[in-house]
Every structure is written in C-alpha cells, then in structure tokens.
Write a protein that holds these residues in place. Structure first.
Motif, PDB file in Angstrom:
ATOM      1  N   LYS A  67     -36.975  39.373  38.231  1.00  0.00           N
ATOM      2  CA  LYS A  67     -35.993  38.324  37.962  1.00  0.00           C
ATOM      3  C   LYS A  67     -36.424  37.473  36.781  1.00  0.00           C
ATOM      4  O   LYS A  67     -35.630  37.145  35.912  1.00  0.00           O
ATOM      5  N   ASP A  72     -34.446  37.091  33.269  1.00  0.00           N
ATOM      6  CA  ASP A  72     -34.035  35.774  32.777  1.00  0.00           C
ATOM      7  C   ASP A  72     -34.549  35.537  31.362  1.00  0.00           C
ATOM      8  O   ASP A  72     -33.846  34.974  30.536  1.00  0.00           O
ATOM      9  N   THR A  86     -35.831  32.522  44.534  1.00  0.00           N
ATOM     10  CA  THR A  86     -37.127  33.007  44.073  1.00  0.00           C
ATOM     11  C   THR A  86     -38.223  32.741  45.089  1.00  0.00           C
ATOM     12  O   THR A  86     -39.240  33.426  45.081  1.00  0.00           O
TER      13      THR A  86
END
Length: 106
Positions: free
Chosen positions: A98, A102, A87
């Motif tokens: 992302k 998640d 990240t």
C-alpha cells in the motif's frame, strides 16, 4: 475499396464517440437531495445482501436476494462510526505494498 475503408473508419469513430459519451454520462451524479440513500450493505450469501437504506428520516434494513427485497426492520438513524485505520490491521507485506502504491500515485 477506398469507400469501404472510409465507411469502416467512420463507423468505428462513431462507436468510439458513443462509448465516450456513455462513460461521461454514467459518472454524472444527480443534483439535489435524493429521497432514498444507501447507508451501507454487506453480503450474507452468494446472491443475498443486507442493505441499510435511509428514506423518510429513518433507516430501513432490507434483505435483497434473488426472490426480491424484504423489509427486515425500521430503526432511527444512527451516527456512523469513523472507519478504522486500514494500515493498522494490514500484514507487513500488505502495508508495504500500500505504501509503495501510494508513493507511485503521488
């Protein structure tokens, strides 16, 4: 007509059961210690790869291509570096995507 329909359903059911069995068997990993283990690999061309294989307590660096497998070098096993945080390097949109994926997964 009824026999043909039942026969077709039976064949389709057998195909589905066989596909399920194959998918279950494919995920099974061998138990115990494998004598050869792939440590890492990277593509160097469209069909060529350099692969690090651990065998017999040492690492073998091999080139894999359409022509076969060629031993490039032998080295002692090296400690593997920790993977950098993914990240930290991502652009803002990729990091946001992302994070959203998640959240959705959990």
């Amino acid at each position: 007509m009824m026999q043909m329909t039942l026969g077709l359903l039976l064949v389709l059911g057998l195909i589905g059961a066989l596909a399920w069995c194959v998918s279950r068997l494919r995920g099974m990993a061998p138990t115990g210690h494998a004598p050869v283990k792939v440590v890492g690999a990277t593509a160097v061309g469209t069909r060529e790869r350099v692969v690090v294989v651990e065998a017999g307590g040492q690492w073998l660096i091999v080139g894999v291509g359409a022509g076969g497998v060629t031993l490039l070098d032998k080295i002692a096993p090296q400690p593997l570096a920790a993977a950098p945080s993914a990240t930290a390097e991502l652009p803002r949109f990729a990091a946001w995507l992302k994070q959203a994926m998640d959240k959705r997964a959990s």
